[in-house]
Design a protein around this motif. Structure first.
Motif, short mmCIF file in Angstrom:
data_model
loop_
_atom_site.label_atom_id
_atom_site.label_comp_id
_atom_site.label_asym_id
_atom_site.label_seq_id
_atom_site.Cartn_x
_atom_site.Cartn_y
_atom_site.Cartn_z
N UNK A 1 -8.74 -1.42 0.63
CA UNK A 1 -8.64 -0.20 1.47
C UNK A 1 -8.81 1.07 0.63
N UNK A 2 -8.33 1.01 -0.57
CA UNK A 2 -8.47 2.13 -1.51
C UNK A 2 -8.03 1.61 -2.87
N UNK A 3 -8.55 2.18 -3.96
CA UNK A 3 -8.14 1.68 -5.29
C UNK A 3 -6.69 2.02 -5.60
N UNK A 4 -5.83 0.97 -5.58
CA UNK A 4 -4.40 1.22 -5.76
C UNK A 4 -3.83 0.66 -7.07
N UNK B 1 0.84 -1.21 0.00
CA UNK B 1 0.00 0.00 0.00
C UNK B 1 0.86 1.25 0.00
N UNK B 2 1.87 1.24 0.90
CA UNK B 2 2.72 2.43 1.04
C UNK B 2 3.48 2.70 -0.25
N UNK C 1 8.66 -2.72 -4.89
CA UNK C 1 7.57 -3.59 -5.30
C UNK C 1 6.24 -3.00 -4.82
N UNK C 2 5.32 -2.85 -5.76
CA UNK C 2 4.00 -2.36 -5.39
C UNK C 2 2.92 -3.23 -6.03
N UNK C 3 1.67 -2.87 -5.83
CA UNK C 3 0.57 -3.71 -6.30
C UNK C 3 0.59 -3.85 -7.83
#
Length: 1964
Positions: free
Chosen positions: A111-114, A44-45, A55-57
């Motif tokens: 949690x939020x659209x990421x 998320x961060x 690395x992210x979504x």
């Protein structure tokens, strides 16, 4: 990177392993890792930080995509011919892969659209497009698209226009593909969502996508089950609504193609309710688009075709059957079922009925072509099915009559109600009675069935409809009255049924409103007993009744109430008050635990208070009317408006120019005058009773108060009631504000509000009390409705001030603190509502992969499609809503507070509110905070008292951030821009804090500039651009010069007045039209409307620049279209662009006088250049010219024709020849008519261009000699030549060329082949006309140099539009006059000497100028004509000492009275130009007076009283000319007090007002008046009577009347003596003379300036005189002095008539009406040219009468007399032998008398040459006809040798009296009118009759006084005509001529006696 992420990264890499077992093992690990909270936190961060190195979504999603791709490829490459179990395993594998994807997306976006929207969309589109992916992947991806992308607002806003289109195309292709492996309902839902998104987030779909819908609907026709069709049609509706704005014609054509298919689907398929709903919506939409606002014809703005007409008839037939089926189903269904049909179906049916019903009922055979199949259509042998349908009101009546079943009856009642409600004009007069009869029969005597409320509603609409009809016949009204009386009585009987109380009172109200029955006393009993309780409908009805009727003092109560003796002491008003306040007549309120309805029901704001206060006033009706006349303030009128299609319908009507709202703007800017409140007095005992009741009510509440149990709403309602009553009393002037604050009622109201405040304190300490939230919200709504922050003075405003005083500082601070705590309250559920659709990992809500079932569709909510807006209320909890209500209340408090003294500090509350916008508090991502900021933006800036600049800066600080955050959310952007409109007026306050002001402006303009930049880049939708244009429009209103309203884009500044016209070339028609309609902001200063009814114009350069910019931008759009004109799809666009150009020009025409000619020429040019349709232009110009006051379009165009032709010919283009001029705009059908009517305008322009060939072609075309045409146009041709000869050429090349051209043209004209030597003769004979034409070219530029300064430069006007060309300054015109005099053969010194040779030249010129001024309504043209008048009169005054050829007296008098008439017609409020005109007239009057005194000795004597009497009111009224007028008065009275000629006249002046300004004038005049000592009362009266003033100016006697009243008041003792003297000698008594004089004054004052003031002053004098024996006055015969003088001077009857008529005509020369003056001039010239006229002149010049001095210009010196041709007719009697000519029909008296008199003159019976010449006057002046008619009859009878005329005239005059006698007899018999409306009808006819009767009585009286024969007696003189004098006597009696009636009765009696004696003679 954390260990958890390391593991995830390793796992992701392993997902791409070649071995399936390894991948399967890793996938389980992958699922576990993405559930790990630590992993989620890190992902998320990293996703939020948008740093790609971690690395992210999104990175994880890419790995996942590769995994899915690899797995899919494996499945694809596997063998296809395998067992079923293997196939099932593969299917399961695919499902697992899909589930993994969905699971991953939920984990990432929970949690939020990421995840990136683009990545998701690309994956889904690629998957869906790839047919090899199978149904499972496609369905799962579609589910993800619908639930996880299109329902998420962030993604919704990030999808680009291109992606929307791609989604639409892909999914519609899927829907149309006939495949079983796709879920079509799912696809249809996606199509609906995509259409909605595309149309809300972008400028919508392209019109080419219509084909998709067309195919889908055609396919549905073939299929028996139409899966998802309701979603497709819902999408189609969304699409059409967007498309219709720009492509109306295309949308109509599509409707014509598609609707027959939908008719087929409806009739042939079994449809569910949801599908029917959507089809109805689609039908309704098409009707709105084809027939905006119900228009029926193409001329009024409808779009029609034969096909559409057929569809309408078929649709009508279908709906009639559908409603019949609904009724049948209800009739035979078991259980309870609603009898009503849904509103949308009823509304559709009403709209269709309106279109297909005509005046007369008809049968029509329609073709049902939609039923035939495609195969049958191609087979020509198959005929379309035909069916006969009935149309008209008979259909409705039949359905209302044929069934008694409610299920069949109620739908038709609903349709009838809706049809009459929406289109009242559609109910013909002839259908009113039969419809009312049917409804009356349906109305039950007692309540039964469910139909009753529907019958009552229908009756209500019929009543309202009848009330609007003004053309009903008396017999119809009588029959309707009988029925309405019956309906009224049934309604009163059923009033006690609470279920239908609203309908019952609605009907009663409608009947009262239409004045359909006379209200009886039974009606008032409703508001005194227990029949009904006070409620909103009841009080509305009572309010109207009090407005229309006077309340009876008492009503007879029923037997059951007579037992209660106490009631007999109450009046009806008090009973109504007690009933309203719910005091039971048994006084049991104190024992009743139940609260009265007044405290727990909702009533319209202040309605109860107005009723209660009105009931206590002596004149209850007048008071209520006074209250109702006050317009409601906007604060109480605003309600939440549902989005509708009406704005687009309005746009269509604007595009066809059937609606032009901009023409009414000027009227709305008029300043409201405060209404007088004099005359309202109160019944003190009733007021005390009301106060007592209110105190008891409030005490009861306070005594029972408990902070825990008492409802706070009742406390606020009671408090509001108390201050509302006090406010209403204060408004009508019964009590003062100071008394209110000391009153006990106010004290009680304060106590009640303190108790209510305790509930706020309780809630503050415990904000989570759910039970109290609703109660507090209601309380906030109530409190807010009690406050009014608008600028208008009205009862709301006063009551608001009082209510504000009740609010304590503690209460408001507590509310502010609650707001602070509520806004920071953290809710447990996730704040982001966008993930609420992701419930858990199960897929139970997903659509299956295949199947077409739509069984559950009817239950789906259509509104749930698509992502929810952050502005949706669904995001807000109850606490949030309470917070917003409190916020609104506080905002209204602080914006209202500055108007009154309050107990709280508004600045502190405002500061607390602004703290909510602080960066530490405000989080715009939260819907609540966004709502909060919007409320503050809208409500915190005050209207009357602007927000302090430092607070404004604080409020605007977050604006940029909010807009940036939501820049892609078009709905939010639009809403924010709408709310910023309220800020703009606050930005231009003249604050000393310049820095903060600049800051505030900077914050605001930065945001507006950013939006403008986005607009230019195409990133804003229509709605946002519309809001932006409104913002820019408001900015222009606030800063018209764009001093600070400057937008910055790309480091470049753009003033708003340059930016605004760019929207005229916008891509969207609605934006362009709004910009065009608002373009007047670039020409007028809306900010400084001030006290003027017209808006102030902006400087000339700004206006010219604005016009050029606007025109070039509108043309830019036209040029774009011309390149694509061959494309049939852009027909709409071409039409729309033309409409924008036309709208822009129309608005400029309306608002900018300086650009008017330019705009008009552009319009003419556009007919040829842009192909603007002439019929549209004419429609516009007709309305514009009407708003300017022109009677006809031709008059308006003709006033500019010179300029238009001049500019047209200046184009010097072969395409723009004179023959191609758009003459059709002048309403000419062909060029011959144009040339024939306008050659006098056209030829001078051609001559000055030496285009004689064109002149010849004009002459040939209209079959005239071309030289003859040149002679006709000679004066105007010279005007284009002479000034260039006269003016100096000082280095001006242009002027030199024009002189050279003029010289060349003049030489050609002098050529022998043209005019030759006759040019000099033409010059002399046409000199007055040439002078007039030269004067009419005057245009004094405001920038004239000092060397060229003139008197006229004192009245400059920068914005005075130039006249038609050519135009010259005054010095050039004077030089031209000098040039003409030098060229004259006798070398006169001035042109005036030449004119003096023919004295009537001056009269011609002055009259011509006055005619021009009278003909125009254009204030600028009128001002220019006044300047022309000033110029010419100034020239005359310089030469007045020469005598002007004997015309000096006429000239002076003519000028003085012309100026006085204009001064008396001055407007109540001046605008710039009218003030300059007025000042110019005063200046000229001053010059005339000074010149007359200096050079003309006694010339001013006769006019001084009129001049002084006219000027006195100006000193007080018009401060602008105060000094100017006072100086003139002092010059006339003080400076000339010793002038021998003026001394006596000054002595006879009425006294000056007793005011400090007139002190010196008053003293001077009184010294002269009382030079021989003080006057007695008799002397004062005689002094008053000695003044004779011109009848048309009675206002000049006002001061004399006021002084006379003072004298009569002060000398009562002398008055008594005068009264006694008058009784002794009534003939010569001064009192009788005075009363006669006063009555004569009041008679002449009627319909003249100052009528009311003079009548009041006369009334005051008569009041002081006291009662007089009017029989003494009745015998005073008003003798005409000229008639008396004529008898003394002349024996010949013709000479006597000549004197009387010349005296009348001489007086007429000073009248105001130019037409009358012109006719008088014609008559005078002709009369004085006859032999009789010359004879009269020679005899009369020996008398001392100065009349001949004034008539000198009209006398001809020719020795040859004017021969009057004799009218020898074969049968002269025929012309007058017509009964309708003699007896006035229903026409106006003036028309009748003029027609009759002219018929006499045309008959040939008149022999007098003087009388024969009077027709011009008889055609224009009715009073003159009344004078002449007796002379005409006398003259005819004198020459009547064989008594044929006597017999004819006797017959018709006797017939006149017989008719009058019969009519008056009938009136006397009919004391009771036959119907309600008969009385006014008789009254008006009677009023007309009296005037006509008196005219004919005057004829009889005149003839009776003439000697019939030398041997006859006086008795014989009464029988010039054979009349029945008894009937004449009765008519005289009806005209109140009692002594005349007695005389005629005696004549009748004597004649009867003589006749009887003759009969008996032979037998005696």
């Amino acid at each position: 990177m954390s260990l958890a992420l390391d593991d995830l990264l390793i796992c992701c890499r392993q997902l791409g392993h070649d071995k399936a077992t390894e991948r399967r093992k890793e996938i389980e690990n992958f699922k576990r890792l993405i559930r790990n909270p630590e992993t989620i936190q890190h992902l998320d961060r990293h996703s939020d930080s948008k740093q790609g190195k971690y690395l992210n979504w999104d990175a994880v999603f890419k790995f996942l995509q590769k995994y899915i791709q690899k797995e899919t490829e494996c499945l694809k490459t596997a063998r296809s011919n395998v067992s079923a179990s293997t196939q099932a395993t593969r299917q399961k594998k695919m499902q697992e892969i899909s589930s993994l994807l969905k699971y991953f997306i939920k984990c990432a976006n929970k949690r939020a659209p990421r995840l990136k929207c683009q990545e998701l969309l690309n994956y889904i589109l690629d998957t869906v497009k790839d047919s090899s992916n199978g149904a499972i992947y496609g369905a799962d991806c579609s589910n993800i698209l619908l639930k996880d992308i299109l329902s998420v607002r962030k993604y919704w806003c990030e999808i680009s226009h291109q992606q929307w289109l791609e989604l639409f195309s892909v999914y519609f292709t899927l829907y149309l593909k006939p495949s079983q492996d796709i879920n079509r309902v799912l696809v249809a839902r996606i199509i609906q969502a995509v259409t909605k998104g595309c149309c809300s987030q972008t400028d919508g779909l392209n019109s080419k996508f219509l084909d998709f819908f067309s195919k889908a609907i055609q396919n549905a026709r073939q299929e028996k089950t139409s899966a998802g069709l309701n979603h497709i049609l819902a999408a189609f509706v969304i699409f059409l609504k967007t498309l219709a704005v720009n492509f109306r014609i295309q949308v109509c054509d599509v409707g014509d193609e598609i609707l027959p298919t939908l008719l087929y689907i409806w009739t042939q398929h079994r449809l569910n309710d949801s599908l029917k709903e959507v089809i109805i919506e689609l039908f309704q939409l098409q009707i709105y688009i084809h027939h905006p606002e119900g228009t029926k014809t193409q001329e009024k703005g409808a779009y029609e075709s034969k096909k559409w007409r057929s569809i309408l008839y078929n649709l009508y037939d279908l709906l009639v059957n559908e409603i019949s089926h609904i009724g049948s189903r209800g009739k035979y269904s078991s259980g309870s079922r609603n009898v009503a049909v849904k509103e949308n179906l009823i509304e559709l049916m009403a709209d269709i009925c309106h279109q297909v019903f005509n005046e007369n009922p008809t049968s029509l055979e329609i073709s049902q072509s939609y039923i035939t199949t495609q195969r049958e259509v191609s087979d020509s042998s198959v005929h379309c099915k035909r069916r006969k349908i009935e149309l008209g009101w008979d259909v409705i009546k039949d359905h209302l009559q044929k069934s008694q079943n409610d299920f069949e009856l109620v739908p038709w009642l609903q349709i009838t109600t809706q049809l009459i409600l929406k289109y009242p004009a559609s109910l013909p007069n002839c259908e009113l009675l039969p419809l009312l009869m049917i409804l009356y029969q349906l109305l039950p005597q007692r309540r039964r069935g469910e139909r009753t409320p529907y019958v009552l509603r229908c009756l209500m609409e019929v009543a309202l409809c009848q009330g609007k009809k003004t053309n009903l016949e008396s017999s119809q009204k009588s029959d309707l009255l009988k029925l309405w009386i019956k309906v009224w009585s049934i309604t009163l009987r059923n009033i006690s049924f609470e279920q239908i109380q609203a309908e019952n009172f609605g009907l009663l109200r409608a009947i009262i409103q239409g004045n359909l029955v006379e209200v009886d006393r039974e009606f008032w009993k409703l508001f005194t007993g227990s029949a009904c309780r006070p409620s909103c409908p009841v009080t509305c009805c009572l309010t109207l009744a009090l407005t229309v009727y006077a309340v009876p003092e008492t009503v007879k109560m029923g037997m059951e109430q007579n037992t209660c003796e106490v009631n007999r002491s109450f009046s009806l008003r008090e009973l109504i008050m007690k009933w309203l306040l719910f005091y039971q007549l048994e006084d049991d309120f104190e024992d009743s635990p139940q609260l009265p309805p007044i405290l727990h029901s909702h009533f319209p704001h202040l309605s109860l208070e107005k009723i209660l206060v009105s009931l206590t006033m002596k004149n209850c009706k007048a008071t209520m009317n006074f209250f109702q006349s006050v317009p409601e303030c906007e604060h109480h009128l605003k309600e939440k408006q549902e989005p509708s299609f009406s704005a687009v319908e309005e746009l269509f009507l604007q595009t066809t120019f059937d609606k032009m709202d901009f023409l009414t703007i000027v009227k709305e800017c008029a300043i409201e005058k405060p209404k007088s409140i004099v005359g309202f007095s109160v019944h003190q005992n009733l007021k005390e009773s009301l106060d007592r009741y209110l105190l008891e009510l409030s005490e009861q509440l306070l005594n029972n108060y408990s902070s825990e149990t008492t409802n706070t709403e009742t406390l606020v309602r009671c408090s509001s009631l108390l201050v509302g009553v006090l406010g209403c009393y204060c408004y009508v002037g019964v009590i003062t504000e100071e008394e209110v604050y000391k009153s006990e009622l106010f004290h009680k109201a304060k106590c009640l509000m303190q108790c209510a405040g305790e509930s706020i304190t309780l809630f503050k300490n415990k904000t989570d009390g759910e039970s109290r939230i609703t109660s507090l919200r209601n309380m906030m709504h109530l409190c807010t409705s009690c406050l009014c922050n608008c600028t208008k003075y009205n009862p709301n405003k006063i009551a608001s001030r009082f209510f504000l005083r009740l609010l304590t500082s503690t209460l408001l601070n507590d509310i502010a603190d609650i707001c602070r705590s509520l806004v920071s309250f953290i809710k447990k559920p996730p704040e982001n509502g966008q993930v609420e659709s992701m419930e858990d990992d199960t897929d139970e809500n997903d659509y299956p992969a295949s199947g077409v079932s739509d069984a559950n569709e009817s239950g789906e909510n259509q509104l749930s499609i698509g992502a929810m807006s952050p502005l949706a209320e669904e995001h807000l909890s109850k606490q949030d809503l309470l917070f917003l209500d409190m916020l609104k209340f506080l905002c209204v408090c602080v914006t209202t507070a500055p108007t009154t003294t309050v107990s709280f500090r508004a600045a502190d509350i405002r500061r607390k509110l602004l703290l909510l916008t602080d960066i530490s508090t405000l989080d715009p991502t939260k819907p609540l905070h966004l709502h909060m900021y919007l409320v503050l933006l809208k409500m915190l800036p005050g209207e009357e008292y602007p927000l302090p600049v430092e607070d404004l800066v604080e409020l605007l600080k977050p604006l940029s951030n909010v807009c940036s955050l939501y820049r892609r959310d078009q709905e939010v952007c639009k809403t924010v821009l709408d709310h910023t409109l309220y800020i703009v007026p606050n930005l231009c306050q003249s604050s000393t804090d310049a820095e903060n002001t600049r800051d505030a402006q900077g914050h605001f303009l930065r945001v507006i500039g950013a939006f403008w930049h986005l607009t230019k880049d195409g990133k804003c939708t229509l709605s946002v651009r519309m809001a932006l244009v409104k913002c820019l429009k408001t900015l222009l209103e606030a800063d018209p010069y764009s001093k600070w309203a400057i937008l910055n884009a790309m480091d470049e500044d753009f003033p708003v007045n340059e930016v605004f016209p760019q929207f005229l070339a916008d891509n969207d028609h609605q934006v362009r039209m709004l910009a065009a309609e608002s373009i007047n902001r670039l020409f007028q200063n809306m900010k400084e409307a001030g006290s003027s009814t017209l808006l102030k114009a902006l400087p000339l350069k700004l206006q010219q620049t604005a016009f050029e910019n606007a025109y070039s931008k509108a043309q830019e759009g036209m040029r774009e279209m011309s390149h694509r004109a061959e494309n049939p799809e852009i027909l709409d666009e071409i039409y729309n662009r033309k409409a924008v150009l036309l709208m822009m020009i129309a608005v400029v025409l309306n608002c900018s006088p300086v650009c008017e000619k330019q705009a008009l020429f552009v319009l003419c040019k556009s007919v040829k250049k842009n192909g603007l349709e002439p019929h549209l232009i004419k429609k516009v110009l007709e309305k514009v010219s009407e708003s300017f006051g022109y009677r006809h379009l031709e008059d308006f165009m003709a006033s500019h024709l010179d300029y238009l032709v001049w500019e047209w010919l200046n184009l010097q283009d072969a395409e723009y020849s004179l023959s191609s001029f758009p003459f059709i705009l002048l309403n000419y059908t062909n060029i011959e008519d144009f040339y024939r009517s306008c050659y006098k305008v056209l030829i001078p322009h051609l001559v000055i261009r030496s285009d004689f060939d064109e002149v010849k072609s004009i002459a040939n075309l209209i079959q005239e000699d071309w030289k003859r045409l040149l002679i006709d146009c000679f004066p105007k041709i010279l005007v284009n030549i002479l000034p260039y000869f006269a003016c100096e050429v000082t280095g001006d090349i242009g002027m030199a060329q024009q002189r050279e051209n003029a010289s060349k043209v003049y030489d050609i004209l002098k050529d022998e082949n043209l005019l030759g030597k006759q040019i000099d003769h033409l010059f002399i004979t046409n000199l007055p006309e040439i002078v007039v034409e030269l004067l009419m070219t005057l245009h004094e530029p405001a920038t004239a140099g000092e060397s060229q300064s003139t008197d006229l430069c004192d009245f400059p006007g920068d914005l005075d539009p130039a006249p038609n060309p050519p135009h010259f300054p005054s010095h050039v015109i004077k030089a031209t006059f000098a040039y003409i005099s030098n060229c004259h053969k006798t070398k006169f010194k001035s042109i005036l000497e030449i004119l003096s040779k023919s004295p009537d030249s001056y009269q011609k010129i002055l009259l011509a100028i006055c005619e021009q001024a009278a003909e125009t309504n254009n204030v600028y043209k009128k001002h220019r004509i006044f300047k022309i008048y000033h110029l010419f009169v100034s020239l005359l005054l310089k030469e007045i000492k020469t005598g002007l050829g004997g015309a000096w007296a006429f000239v002076l008098r003519d000028v003085i009275y012309s100026l006085i008439h204009y001064i008396n017609k001055r407007p109540s409020r001046f605008m710039d130009v009218s003030l300059r005109s007025f000042s110019l007239c005063c200046d000229l009057l001053s010059q005339v007076c000074r010149t007359a005194v200096t050079y003309c000795k006694d010339a001013l004597e006769n006019h001084l009283h009129v001049i002084v009497g006219t000027l006195i009111p100006l000193v007080h009224e018009q401060m602008e000319v105060h000094e100017q007028v006072l100086d003139l008065l002092k010059y006339l009275v003080i400076d000339n007090k010793d002038n021998e000629n003026l001394y006596i006249t000054i002595k006879l002046l009425d006294p000056f007002p007793d005011h400090a300004i007139f002190k010196d004038l008053r003293i001077t005049q009184q010294k002269i008046k009382y030079s021989r000592g003080p006057f007695s009362l008799m002397e004062e009266i005689n002094h008053f009577l000695s003044v004779s003033v011109y009848d048309a100016l009675p206002l000049t006697r006002l001061e004399g009347l006021k002084d006379l009243r003072r004298q009569l008041q002060q000398h009562k003792d002398q008055m008594a003596e005068l009264m006694r003297a008058s009784q002794d000698n009534p003939q010569d008594g001064v009192v009788v003379k005075l009363v006669v004089n006063l009555l004569q004054l009041s008679k002449t004052a009627l319909n003249h300036t100052g009528e009311r003031e003079v009548l009041e002053a006369v009334g005051s004098c008569l009041g002081e005189v006291g009662p007089v024996d009017f029989s003494m006055i009745a015998i005073q015969h008003s003798k005409d002095t000229s008639h008396t003088k004529a008898l003394e001077l002349f024996e010949a009857k013709e000479l006597q008539w000549t004197l009387t008529l010349l005296t009348y005509l001489n007086n007429t020369l000073v009248e105001d009406c130019v037409k009358v003056r012109s006719a008088a001039v014609t008559c005078l010239k002709n009369i004085l040219a006859t032999k009789t006229g010359h004879t009269f002149w020679e005899i009369y010049k020996t008398t001392a009468d100065p009349m001949l001095i004034y008539l000198h210009p009209f006398r001809t010196s020719r020795k040859k007399f004017l021969e009057v041709p004799r009218l020898d007719r074969e049968s002269p009697l025929e012309g007058l032998d017509d009964t309708s000519l003699w007896i006035p029909q229903s026409e106006n008296h003036d028309v009748w008398i003029k027609t009759l008199t002219c018929a006499f003159l045309d008959s040939g019976g008149t022999k007098s040459e003087i009388l024969q010449l009077l027709k011009p006057m008889c055609e224009v002046k009715a009073d003159f006809c009344q004078t002449v008619l007796p002379y005409l009859i006398h003259d005819i009878l004198l020459e009547d040798s064989n008594a044929s005329w006597r017999n004819l005239l006797s017959t018709h005059i006797q017939g006149f009296f017989t008719n009058c006698f019969r009519y008056s007899s009938q009136m006397n018999r009919s004391t009771t009118p036959t119907s309600l409306d008969s009385e006014p009808e008789h009254f008006s006819r009677c009023c007309l009759g009296k005037k006509s009767q008196r005219t004919m009585l005057a004829v009889v009286d005149y003839m009776r006084r003439q000697k019939r024969s030398s041997s006859g007696t006086v008795f014989d003189d009464a029988f010039w005509l054979e009349l029945n004098y008894l009937e004449v006597a009765k008519v005289a009696q009806s005209c109140a001529a009692h002594f005349t009636a007695l005389l005629y009765a005696e004549i009748y009696a004597d004649r009867k006696t003589m006749d009887d004696q003759e009969k008996r003679g032979p037998y005696i």
